[in-house]
Design a protein around this motif. Structure first.
Motif, PDB file in Angstrom:
ATOM      1  N   GLU A 116     -19.132 -81.045   2.452  1.00  0.00           N
ATOM      2  CA  GLU A 116     -18.559 -79.800   1.936  1.00  0.00           C
ATOM      3  C   GLU A 116     -17.541 -80.153   0.858  1.00  0.00           C
ATOM      4  OE1 GLU A 116     -16.248 -75.753   3.496  1.00  0.00           O
ATOM      5  OE2 GLU A 116     -16.929 -77.272   4.940  1.00  0.00           O
ATOM      6  N   LEU A 118     -14.921 -78.972  -2.354  1.00  0.00           N
ATOM      7  CA  LEU A 118     -14.157 -78.000  -3.132  1.00  0.00           C
ATOM      8  C   LEU A 118     -14.244 -78.423  -4.592  1.00  0.00           C
ATOM      9  CD1 LEU A 118     -12.188 -75.584  -3.321  1.00  0.00           C
ATOM     10  CD2 LEU A 118     -10.312 -77.236  -3.097  1.00  0.00           C
ATOM     11  N   LYS A 150     -22.449 -78.242   0.944  1.00  0.00           N
ATOM     12  CA  LYS A 150     -21.908 -76.912   0.673  1.00  0.00           C
ATOM     13  C   LYS A 150     -20.770 -77.041  -0.339  1.00  0.00           C
ATOM     14  CE  LYS A 150     -19.442 -73.080   2.899  1.00  0.00           C
ATOM     15  NZ  LYS A 150     -18.845 -72.588   4.177  1.00  0.00           N
ATOM     16  N   THR A 151     -20.709 -76.129  -1.301  1.00  0.00           N
ATOM     17  CA  THR A 151     -19.625 -76.177  -2.283  1.00  0.00           C
ATOM     18  C   THR A 151     -18.869 -74.851  -2.318  1.00  0.00           C
ATOM     19  OG1 THR A 151     -21.102 -75.478  -4.087  1.00  0.00           O
ATOM     20  CG2 THR A 151     -20.786 -77.851  -3.771  1.00  0.00           C
ATOM     21  N   THR A 152     -17.592 -74.968  -2.608  1.00  0.00           N
ATOM     22  CA  THR A 152     -16.717 -73.827  -2.829  1.00  0.00           C
ATOM     23  C   THR A 152     -15.918 -74.137  -4.084  1.00  0.00           C
ATOM     24  OG1 THR A 152     -16.465 -73.543  -0.442  1.00  0.00           O
ATOM     25  CG2 THR A 152     -14.893 -72.387  -1.843  1.00  0.00           C
ATOM     26  N   TRP A 336      -7.159 -74.878   1.606  1.00  0.00           N
ATOM     27  CA  TRP A 336      -8.617 -74.762   1.693  1.00  0.00           C
ATOM     28  C   TRP A 336      -9.154 -75.529   2.902  1.00  0.00           C
ATOM     29  CZ3 TRP A 336     -11.987 -79.063   0.927  1.00  0.00           C
ATOM     30  CH2 TRP A 336     -13.353 -78.744   0.988  1.00  0.00           C
TER      31      TRP A 336
END
Length: 339
Positions: A116, A118, A150-152, A336
């Protein structure tokens, strides 16, 4: 496992003309930088610009190049290291253009077991030629090579209170007794059509001096509005008096209308028409000093201002890797990670 990918603009590998040409080719052929049909962009870039501009740009890079390499890259590396040293979360650095690719950033984090990420475009303000192209490229890399990651993305932070405080303190610290009669907030320029293209409402942005003041969803992606808001917040924090500061936009390309007023015009106009001869210049669109700040503003800007009648000039460096800015980034990362 979570990780962070910091992404900045990029730089040529060296000041050699061939390396600058390679860099400009990738940068200017990006459809979000020069947003004209591919065949026109190809003819313009390959047929004209790359035959003229690399030599001139190489000469400019030579004026600001450090022994360690490109200032933007070196500063970004120092910043990333400090951020990494202050968190247990893996941190990697990438550039949108050049050899420090976003793919390499993903590779580095994936090897550490990160699933994951950011994504942090190191641009305070949203623009299709900066934030958007970074996010689009990052998503292309993710889909092609790491579909299970997963990216944010971090949101544009042009008016985030901690960013504003760090920017304001940086300005105050570098003024350090400098007596000015004007502060010019010079932002990176973009074509006016980019403002209209990124307006999700398709009817709010008029670039007429009033739409930036009217609340609208368009402001979420309006570079012009966001720049003005940054200046307002910094002016409020520093208690700047009305009339002692203004905005401008630098680095035009081609003959299309770009955001106004133009910085180089202001260097001439302010001392001649307003009689202000002691000026400080801030570049809030950049978090790291680069060609546009070190050569265009700190060097050429000073010459233009003095030629226009100015007597005292001070370029305020970007936040670069100062500890306040590092702390702000670490706070965002922690928030985050713990969300």
């Amino acid at each position: 496992m979570k990780g962070v990918l910091l992404i900045n603009l990029g730089s040529p590998e060296s000041t050699k003309t061939k390396d600058v040409r390679t860099y400009l080719d990738e940068f200017l052929m990006d459809e979000r930088v020069i947003d004209i049909p591919y065949w026109k962009r190809f003819l313009l870039i390959k047929g004209i610009i790359l035959n003229v501009r690399p030599k001139k740009s190489a000469a400019a890079y030579k004026k600001i190049w450090w022994k360690e390499g490109s200032p933007l890259v070196v500063i970004s590396e120092r910043f990333a290291k400090k951020v990494a040293d202050n968190t247990e979360i893996p941190v990697a650095l990438a550039m949108r253009y050049g050899t420090m690719t976003i793919k390499k950033g993903f590779d580095e984090l994936a090897k550490k077991g990160v699933d994951e990420i950011l994504i942090v475009p190191l641009y305070p303000h949203f623009a299709m030629s900066s934030t958007e192209t970074v996010l689009v490229k990052a998503e292309e890399v993710r889909k092609q090579f790491y579909p299970n990651i997963k990216t944010t993305e971090i949101q544009s932070f042009y008016n985030e209170p901690r960013y504003i405080k760090a920017m304001s303190d940086n300005i105050q610290n570098h003024l350090n007794g400098f007596e000015y009669d004007h502060i010019l907030f010079s932002y990176h320029g973009i074509p006016e059509r980019h403002i209209l293209k990124t307006d999700p409402t398709k009817n709010h942005c008029k670039i007429d001096g009033s739409c930036c003041e009217k609340p609208s969803k368009a402001h979420e992606t309006c570079y012009r509005h966001q720049c003005f808001e940054t200046t307002k917040e910094i002016a409020k924090t520093l208690n700047l008096k009305e009339g002692t500061y203004s905005n401008s936009f630098q680095s035009r390309l081609l003959k299309d209308p770009w955001l106004k007023p133009y910085t180089d015009f202001e260097f001439d106009r302010i001392p001649k028409e307003e009689g202000k001869r002691k000026m400080a210049v801030v570049t809030p669109a950049f978090v790291s000093d680069c060609l546009e700040t070190l050569e265009e503003i700190a060097m050429e800007g000073e010459k233009q201002f003095f030629a226009g009648g100015g007597t005292d000039y001070k370029h305020i460096p970007c936040m670069n890797d100062n500890d306040d800015w590092v702390q702000v980034m670490n706070t965002w990362i922690d928030e985050w990670a713990n969300n």
